[in-house]
Enzyme design. Structure first.
Site, PDB file in Angstrom:
ATOM      1  N   TYR A 101       0.853  -1.189   0.000  1.00 53.56           N
ATOM      2  CA  TYR A 101       0.000   0.000   0.000  1.00 53.56           C
ATOM      3  C   TYR A 101       0.891   1.242   0.000  1.00 53.56           C
ATOM      4  CZ  TYR A 101      -3.019   3.761   1.457  1.00 53.56           C
ATOM      5  OH  TYR A 101      -3.678   4.962   1.498  1.00 53.56           O
ATOM      6  N   GLU A 189      -3.552   7.500  -4.041  1.00 51.29           N
ATOM      7  CA  GLU A 189      -3.287   6.197  -3.440  1.00 51.29           C
ATOM      8  C   GLU A 189      -3.022   5.128  -4.501  1.00 51.29           C
ATOM      9  OE1 GLU A 189      -5.988   4.887  -0.024  1.00 51.29           O
ATOM     10  OE2 GLU A 189      -6.706   3.649  -1.683  1.00 51.29           O
TER      11      GLU A 189
END
Ligand code: GDP
Ligand code: MN
Length: 379
Positions: A101, A189
């Site tokens: 992530y 993101e």
């Protein structure tokens, strides 16, 4: 405003982030053609503005063009968390060893952008944050200096990335931060950023949330807005210059002023209720705007009562009352309504509403209590 995965990834690519080759299709035949052009196994990805598409069955691998066409046929038209899939992204399938992530968000506490990374990528980061917050590595970014190369390396080591990938990771982190700043985003993101079988980093998923207040500087991004994907009430609200956010309670709220709207929601909560929406009709709202606002509130089937909280300064209470009456003629609501009107022309406003079959009061506490009770069917 949220951007689609394919839009977000194309923006990331402009800042040097490696993304899979691919294109968007709106029909199965197009999806098959893209797969044929790529000449490799592909992944078919529903383009809807929600997370967790994978778990919902909106992301599937296909070995060849025929399979790509068949799977696109299944995914197009699918319902994912209430959104209908109208587009799919057909990307060259990545062969994944590891999912990371990597994201940048505005951290209100430090008044800075913060970059976060975790070796536990792929899944929803909120879940990692809840269960094992120590698995998220964070650095705070000085707005004048930007993301420093040493910080990017620190993150890479922090999440235990192989040494030989640290250089390319640092370049991706820089690119992501520059994309975040360059688009006036509130969130950028990559989840997952994968390590492939070829031992390369690749942004497999992408998400950008733009700050609506910065959008006027980016007409090119504004054009990416997907009206199909917005809650119809929010599109309608923007058209009328209203700030509307749908929530999941049952007390509809119409308020003038953002601060008062926040306070109104707090007071509803205080008395055990739950607001169905945030709605700021702004200062000086005229009747037509009030009518549009009421139509929006009542279009939400969860709404079991409506609370009007109007503090007339620039806004005149009689104008608001006229707006309410106009809207009532049109929409004929069958939910109880409570109005708290104070300020400029309040007497006139209350007189106008006297026959409108709604409870009127000057006390916010009383109004909120009445609206909460009404939503429970107690009044
Ligand atoms: P999300 O569920 O909406 O976040 O969509 P993602 O694009 O993140 O995909 C969800 C999951 O599907 C990823 O975490 C991967 O495990 C898997 N996935 C996505 N793209 C690929 C791909 O190209 N190849 C493989 N093998 N898996 C993929
Ligand atoms: Mn994802």
């Amino acid at each position: 405003m949220k951007l689609h995965e394919f839009q977000s990834k194309r923006i990331f690519a402009r800042y040097g982030v490696p993304i899979p080759e691919g294109d968007v299709a709106t029909t199965p035949v197009e999806a098959g053609a893209i797969a044929a052009r790529l000449g490799k196994p592909v992944v078919i990805k529903s383009q809807v503005l929600v997370g967790g598409r994978g778990k919902a069955g909106g992301i599937k691998l296909a070995r060849d063009p025929a399979e790509a066409e068949r799977i696109a046929g299944q995914i197009l038209g699918m319902d994912i968390k209430g959104l209908k899939v109208k587009k799919v992204l057909v990307d060259e399938a990545a062969r994944i060893q590891k999912e990371i992530y990597l994201g940048v968000v505005v951290d209100r506490a430090t008044k800075r952008a913060v970059m976060m990374a975790s070796a536990e990528g792929g899944v929803e980061i909120e879940e990692v944050a809840r269960v094992s917050p120590e698995k998220i590595y964070k650095v705070s970014i000085n707005p004048f200096l930007g993301l420093q190369p040493f910080q990017a390396r620190e993150i890479a080591f922090g999440i235990g990335l192989d040494k030989d990938l640290v250089g390319s990771f640092a370049a991706i982190a820089q690119g992501l931060y520059k994309a975040f700043v360059g688009t006036d985003a509130s969130l950028a993101e990559i989840n997952p950023l994968v390590v492939t079988d070829e031992h390369k980093l690749l942004a497999v998923d992408g998400k950008i949330v733009l700050d609506d207040n910065g959008l006027f500087r980016h007409p090119d991004l504004e054009e990416m807005r997907d009206l199909d994907e917005e809650a119809p009430a929010e599109t309608e609200a923007r058209k009328h210059g209203l700030s509307y956010v749908k929530l999941d309670g049952n007390v509809g709220c119409m308020v003038n002023g953002a601060g008062l709207a926040m306070a109104t929601m707090d007071v509803i909560k205080l008395f055990g209720g739950a607001p169905a929406n945030f709605l700021d009709i702004g200062g000086g709202a005229k009747a037509d705007k009030v009518a549009a606002a009421l139509r929006m509130i009542l279009s939400d089937p969860n709404v079991k009562s409506v609370l009007f909280n109007i503090f007339g300064g620039i806004t005149r209470c009689d104008e608001v009352a006229k707006g309410i009456l106009t809207a009532l003629e049109e929409v004929k609501p069958n939910v109880p309504m409570v109005v708290r009107l104070v300020g400029t022309n309040e007497e006139e406003g209350r007189r106008l509403l006297a026959n409108a079959n709604m409870r009127a009061t000057t006390s916010l506490v009383e109004a909120a209590q009445l609206a909460v009770a009404a939503a429970r069917g107690e009044a």
